[in-house]
Design a protein around this motif. Structure first.
Motif, PDB file in Angstrom:
ATOM      1  N   ARG A 138       0.779  -0.979   0.485  1.00  0.00           N
ATOM      2  CA  ARG A 138       0.264   0.017   0.111  1.00  0.00           C
ATOM      3  C   ARG A 138       0.469   0.826   0.703  1.00  0.00           C
ATOM      4  NH1 ARG A 138      -2.798   3.418  -0.955  1.00  0.00           N
ATOM      5  NH2 ARG A 138      -4.026   4.171  -0.518  1.00  0.00           N
ATOM      6  N   GLY A 173       0.736   3.977  -2.899  1.00  0.00           N
ATOM      7  CA  GLY A 173       0.494   4.930  -2.805  1.00  0.00           C
ATOM      8  C   GLY A 173       1.798   6.303  -2.904  1.00  0.00           C
ATOM      9  N   PHE A 219      -2.399   9.900   1.214  1.00  0.00           N
ATOM     10  CA  PHE A 219      -1.921   8.599   2.410  1.00  0.00           C
ATOM     11  C   PHE A 219      -2.172   8.782   3.376  1.00  0.00           C
ATOM     12  CE2 PHE A 219       0.960   5.863   3.994  1.00  0.00           C
ATOM     13  CZ  PHE A 219       0.868   3.967   3.796  1.00  0.00           C
ATOM     14  N   GLN A 242      -4.368  10.637   4.661  1.00  0.00           N
ATOM     15  CA  GLN A 242      -5.702  10.250   4.882  1.00  0.00           C
ATOM     16  C   GLN A 242      -6.234   8.560   4.951  1.00  0.00           C
ATOM     17  OE1 GLN A 242      -8.160  11.447   1.616  1.00  0.00           O
ATOM     18  NE2 GLN A 242     -10.224  11.071   2.843  1.00  0.00           N
ATOM     19  N   PHE A 243      -5.690   7.663   4.146  1.00  0.00           N
ATOM     20  CA  PHE A 243      -5.471   6.475   4.153  1.00  0.00           C
ATOM     21  C   PHE A 243      -5.253   5.749   5.626  1.00  0.00           C
ATOM     22  CE2 PHE A 243      -2.526   2.808   4.258  1.00  0.00           C
ATOM     23  CZ  PHE A 243      -3.436   2.022   3.837  1.00  0.00           C
ATOM     24  N   GLN A 262      -8.037   4.921   7.811  1.00  0.00           N
ATOM     25  CA  GLN A 262      -7.882   2.746   7.295  1.00  0.00           C
ATOM     26  C   GLN A 262      -7.602   2.229   8.186  1.00  0.00           C
ATOM     27  OE1 GLN A 262      -8.327   0.943   3.493  1.00  0.00           O
ATOM     28  NE2 GLN A 262      -8.776   3.586   2.484  1.00  0.00           N
TER      29      GLN A 262
END
Length: 81
Positions: free
Chosen positions: A10, A14, A46, A48-49, A53
């Motif tokens: 990820r 990203g 990223f 925000q990810f 999450q």
């Protein structure tokens, strides 16, 4: 570190160009992670990810204690990297 390593793909997707993991010499429970992106938009996406999450889900961040803090910063012109 296992949780960090689970998100390697990820990070690459990203836009992470370089990553550096640091730990204060006087606090074995604290970790600083420096991720470098090409663009500000990639860095913010990223971030925000991470917020939505990773850090919001205990299974994704099992060692997390307290409230994590992510900051987007820029290299300053003329400074040594």
């Amino acid at each position: 570190m296992a949780a960090f390593m689970r998100f390697a793909a990820r990070r690459k997707e990203g836009g992470v160009l370089h990553e550096r993991i640091m730990q204060p010499v006087d606090d074995p429970h604290y970790v600083l992670i420096d991720l470098e992106f090409l663009t500000l938009d990639e860095a913010r996406a990223f971030q925000q990810f991470l917020d939505t999450q990773v850090w919001s889900t205990p299974a994704n961040s099992p060692a997390l204690v307290g409230t994590p803090r992510a900051r987007v910063a820029r290299h300053r012109a003329g400074e040594v990297r």
